[in-house]
Scaffold this motif. Sequence first.
Motif, PDB file in Angstrom:
ATOM      1  N   GLY A  12     -18.314  -8.774   8.722  1.00  0.00           N
ATOM      2  CA  GLY A  12     -19.513  -7.683   8.273  1.00  0.00           C
ATOM      3  C   GLY A  12     -19.340  -6.514   9.397  1.00  0.00           C
ATOM      4  O   GLY A  12     -19.714  -5.416   9.104  1.00  0.00           O
ATOM      5  N   ALA A  13     -18.921  -6.908  10.771  1.00  0.00           N
ATOM      6  CA  ALA A  13     -18.957  -5.829  11.778  1.00  0.00           C
ATOM      7  C   ALA A  13     -18.029  -4.792  11.286  1.00  0.00           C
ATOM      8  O   ALA A  13     -18.019  -3.463  11.626  1.00  0.00           O
ATOM      9  N   ILE A  14     -16.916  -5.264  10.905  1.00  0.00           N
ATOM     10  CA  ILE A  14     -15.660  -4.234  10.596  1.00  0.00           C
ATOM     11  C   ILE A  14     -16.037  -3.515   9.252  1.00  0.00           C
ATOM     12  O   ILE A  14     -15.786  -2.298   9.116  1.00  0.00           O
ATOM     13  N   ILE A  15     -16.806  -3.959   8.119  1.00  0.00           N
ATOM     14  CA  ILE A  15     -17.215  -3.139   7.272  1.00  0.00           C
ATOM     15  C   ILE A  15     -18.544  -2.271   7.565  1.00  0.00           C
ATOM     16  O   ILE A  15     -18.398  -1.229   7.194  1.00  0.00           O
ATOM     17  N   GLY A  16     -19.329  -2.856   8.352  1.00  0.00           N
ATOM     18  CA  GLY A  16     -20.556  -1.980   8.936  1.00  0.00           C
ATOM     19  C   GLY A  16     -21.469  -1.937   7.602  1.00  0.00           C
ATOM     20  O   GLY A  16     -21.338  -2.184   6.405  1.00  0.00           O
ATOM     21  N   PRO A  17     -22.505  -1.476   7.989  1.00  0.00           N
ATOM     22  CA  PRO A  17     -23.712  -1.154   6.864  1.00  0.00           C
ATOM     23  C   PRO A  17     -23.281  -0.136   5.955  1.00  0.00           C
ATOM     24  O   PRO A  17     -23.007   1.173   6.314  1.00  0.00           O
ATOM     25  N   LYS A  18     -23.458  -0.450   4.758  1.00  0.00           N
ATOM     26  CA  LYS A  18     -22.914   0.322   3.588  1.00  0.00           C
ATOM     27  C   LYS A  18     -21.556   0.878   3.742  1.00  0.00           C
ATOM     28  O   LYS A  18     -21.122   1.869   3.416  1.00  0.00           O
ATOM     29  N   GLY A  19     -20.607   0.051   4.491  1.00  0.00           N
ATOM     30  CA  GLY A  19     -19.216   0.604   4.593  1.00  0.00           C
ATOM     31  C   GLY A  19     -18.900   1.448   5.748  1.00  0.00           C
ATOM     32  O   GLY A  19     -17.876   2.046   5.634  1.00  0.00           O
ATOM     33  N   THR A  59      -8.003  -1.350  16.625  1.00  0.00           N
ATOM     34  CA  THR A  59      -9.650  -1.289  16.456  1.00  0.00           C
ATOM     35  C   THR A  59     -10.229  -2.297  15.832  1.00  0.00           C
ATOM     36  O   THR A  59     -11.186  -3.021  16.046  1.00  0.00           O
ATOM     37  N   ILE A  60      -9.437  -2.895  14.612  1.00  0.00           N
ATOM     38  CA  ILE A  60      -9.759  -3.980  13.908  1.00  0.00           C
ATOM     39  C   ILE A  60      -9.884  -5.208  14.811  1.00  0.00           C
ATOM     40  O   ILE A  60     -10.850  -5.908  14.767  1.00  0.00           O
ATOM     41  N   ARG A  61      -8.589  -5.317  15.442  1.00  0.00           N
ATOM     42  CA  ARG A  61      -8.733  -6.679  16.373  1.00  0.00           C
ATOM     43  C   ARG A  61      -9.690  -6.624  17.328  1.00  0.00           C
ATOM     44  O   ARG A  61     -10.363  -7.947  17.622  1.00  0.00           O
ATOM     45  N   ALA A  62     -10.008  -5.173  18.042  1.00  0.00           N
ATOM     46  CA  ALA A  62     -11.014  -5.323  18.922  1.00  0.00           C
ATOM     47  C   ALA A  62     -12.512  -5.945  18.511  1.00  0.00           C
ATOM     48  O   ALA A  62     -13.112  -6.616  19.209  1.00  0.00           O
ATOM     49  N   ILE A  63     -12.844  -5.292  17.188  1.00  0.00           N
ATOM     50  CA  ILE A  63     -14.137  -5.830  16.285  1.00  0.00           C
ATOM     51  C   ILE A  63     -13.988  -7.147  16.234  1.00  0.00           C
ATOM     52  O   ILE A  63     -15.118  -8.032  16.398  1.00  0.00           O
ATOM     53  N   GLY A  64     -12.882  -7.796  15.771  1.00  0.00           N
ATOM     54  CA  GLY A  64     -12.481  -9.087  15.682  1.00  0.00           C
ATOM     55  C   GLY A  64     -12.689 -10.179  16.651  1.00  0.00           C
ATOM     56  O   GLY A  64     -12.978 -11.145  16.762  1.00  0.00           O
ATOM     57  N   ARG A  65     -12.387  -9.221  17.859  1.00  0.00           N
ATOM     58  CA  ARG A  65     -12.774 -10.217  19.299  1.00  0.00           C
ATOM     59  C   ARG A  65     -13.859 -10.099  19.865  1.00  0.00           C
ATOM     60  O   ARG A  65     -14.324 -10.139  20.921  1.00  0.00           O
ATOM     61  N   GLY A  66     -14.894  -9.655  19.110  1.00  0.00           N
ATOM     62  CA  GLY A  66     -16.375  -9.223  19.619  1.00  0.00           C
ATOM     63  C   GLY A  66     -16.904  -8.254  20.047  1.00  0.00           C
ATOM     64  O   GLY A  66     -18.051  -8.108  20.223  1.00  0.00           O
ATOM     65  N   PHE A  67     -16.202  -6.896  19.961  1.00  0.00           N
ATOM     66  CA  PHE A  67     -16.711  -5.790  20.531  1.00  0.00           C
ATOM     67  C   PHE A  67     -17.476  -5.288  19.428  1.00  0.00           C
ATOM     68  O   PHE A  67     -17.094  -5.404  18.153  1.00  0.00           O
ATOM     69  N   ASN A  68     -18.556  -4.380  19.838  1.00  0.00           N
ATOM     70  CA  ASN A  68     -19.438  -3.856  18.737  1.00  0.00           C
ATOM     71  C   ASN A  68     -18.522  -2.667  18.038  1.00  0.00           C
ATOM     72  O   ASN A  68     -17.765  -2.152  18.896  1.00  0.00           O
ATOM     73  N   PRO A  69     -18.639  -2.360  17.002  1.00  0.00           N
ATOM     74  CA  PRO A  69     -17.797  -1.301  16.399  1.00  0.00           C
ATOM     75  C   PRO A  69     -17.859   0.203  17.153  1.00  0.00           C
ATOM     76  O   PRO A  69     -16.814   0.824  17.322  1.00  0.00           O
ATOM     77  N   GLU A  70     -19.025   0.372  18.009  1.00  0.00           N
ATOM     78  CA  GLU A  70     -19.045   1.707  18.673  1.00  0.00           C
ATOM     79  C   GLU A  70     -18.118   1.641  19.757  1.00  0.00           C
ATOM     80  O   GLU A  70     -17.573   2.850  20.062  1.00  0.00           O
ATOM     81  N   LYS A  71     -17.981   0.621  20.357  1.00  0.00           N
ATOM     82  CA  LYS A  71     -17.047   0.701  21.511  1.00  0.00           C
ATOM     83  C   LYS A  71     -15.448   0.405  20.866  1.00  0.00           C
ATOM     84  O   LYS A  71     -14.732   1.260  21.485  1.00  0.00           O
ATOM     85  N   THR A  73     -14.442   1.689  18.309  1.00  0.00           N
ATOM     86  CA  THR A  73     -13.572   2.924  17.577  1.00  0.00           C
ATOM     87  C   THR A  73     -13.501   4.055  18.674  1.00  0.00           C
ATOM     88  O   THR A  73     -12.486   4.937  18.384  1.00  0.00           O
ATOM     89  N   GLN A  74     -13.724   3.843  20.026  1.00  0.00           N
ATOM     90  CA  GLN A  74     -13.227   4.608  21.085  1.00  0.00           C
ATOM     91  C   GLN A  74     -11.595   4.485  21.107  1.00  0.00           C
ATOM     92  O   GLN A  74     -11.097   5.426  21.544  1.00  0.00           O
ATOM     93  N   LEU A  75     -11.251   3.398  20.660  1.00  0.00           N
ATOM     94  CA  LEU A  75      -9.555   3.273  20.623  1.00  0.00           C
ATOM     95  C   LEU A  75      -9.154   4.426  19.478  1.00  0.00           C
ATOM     96  O   LEU A  75      -7.928   4.651  19.832  1.00  0.00           O
ATOM     97  N   LEU A  76      -9.833   4.610  18.847  1.00  0.00           N
ATOM     98  CA  LEU A  76      -9.342   5.866  17.768  1.00  0.00           C
ATOM     99  C   LEU A  76      -9.340   7.219  18.495  1.00  0.00           C
ATOM    100  O   LEU A  76      -8.628   8.286  17.926  1.00  0.00           O
ATOM    101  N   ASP A  77     -10.098   7.547  19.456  1.00  0.00           N
ATOM    102  CA  ASP A  77     -10.572   8.745  19.872  1.00  0.00           C
ATOM    103  C   ASP A  77      -9.600   9.067  21.301  1.00  0.00           C
ATOM    104  O   ASP A  77      -9.494  10.251  21.552  1.00  0.00           O
ATOM    105  N   ASP A  78      -9.165   8.129  21.883  1.00  0.00           N
ATOM    106  CA  ASP A  78      -8.646   8.331  23.096  1.00  0.00           C
ATOM    107  C   ASP A  78      -7.066   7.437  23.214  1.00  0.00           C
ATOM    108  O   ASP A  78      -7.109   6.205  23.278  1.00  0.00           O
ATOM    109  N   ASP A  79      -6.144   8.399  23.237  1.00  0.00           N
ATOM    110  CA  ASP A  79      -4.696   7.546  23.139  1.00  0.00           C
ATOM    111  C   ASP A  79      -4.539   6.850  24.202  1.00  0.00           C
ATOM    112  O   ASP A  79      -3.513   6.106  24.559  1.00  0.00           O
ATOM    113  N   MET A  80      -5.286   7.228  25.432  1.00  0.00           N
ATOM    114  CA  MET A  80      -5.042   6.471  26.619  1.00  0.00           C
ATOM    115  C   MET A  80      -5.602   4.794  26.918  1.00  0.00           C
ATOM    116  O   MET A  80      -5.163   4.157  27.355  1.00  0.00           O
TER     117      MET A  80
END
Length: 184
Positions: A12-19, A59-71, A73-80
């Motif tokens: 559910g966290a990976i999908i998010g509200p209304k996808g 990002t999917i693995r991070a959400i699967g390991r308990g991170f909230n999606p906001e944290k 998805t930072q993996l998508l924004d910063d290559d480091m």
Amino acid sequence: MVHIKVPKDRVGAIIGPKGRVKNLIEQKSASKLEIDSESGSVEITPGNDPVAGMRASETIRAIGRGFNPEKATQLLDDDMLMLDVIDLSDITKTQKELKRIKGRIIGKNGKTREITESLINVHISVYGKTVSVIGKPEQIQAIRTAIDMLVGGANHGTVYSYLEKKRQDLIQEEIESQPPDFEP
């Protein structure tokens, strides 16, 4: 194509509200996500940029390991930034020992985790049998050492002192890596 298995309670966290979360990951990574809510299987089909596809899987693995999606998805924004997952079942033999070690890492009311995150500027998630960290490589190395110290029974104050020293070292490295100001 990449397949990732996530805990069903994290789908559910990976999908998010209304996808919204799924759509955001797809948009930022130019990937296509197929999510099976029943099995917890996520299939990632990368677009033209294979690196962006890898970032989507992290990002999917991070959400699967308990991170909230906001944290996460930072993996998508910063290559480091990267995700590091530490499996505690490798170092614990019983449920009781796992619970004790997780308690040491989290601290009373989350205090230890909070202090650790703020000192080294990372995100930490303790979920199931794992501790996961989102940060830059040098930050993750410092957190791994701190977790090893806690697992080994070090006093929390000793760990905080180590992290404060590492924080100063990281700040100094950042300053030294900056190009000198050029003045004509």
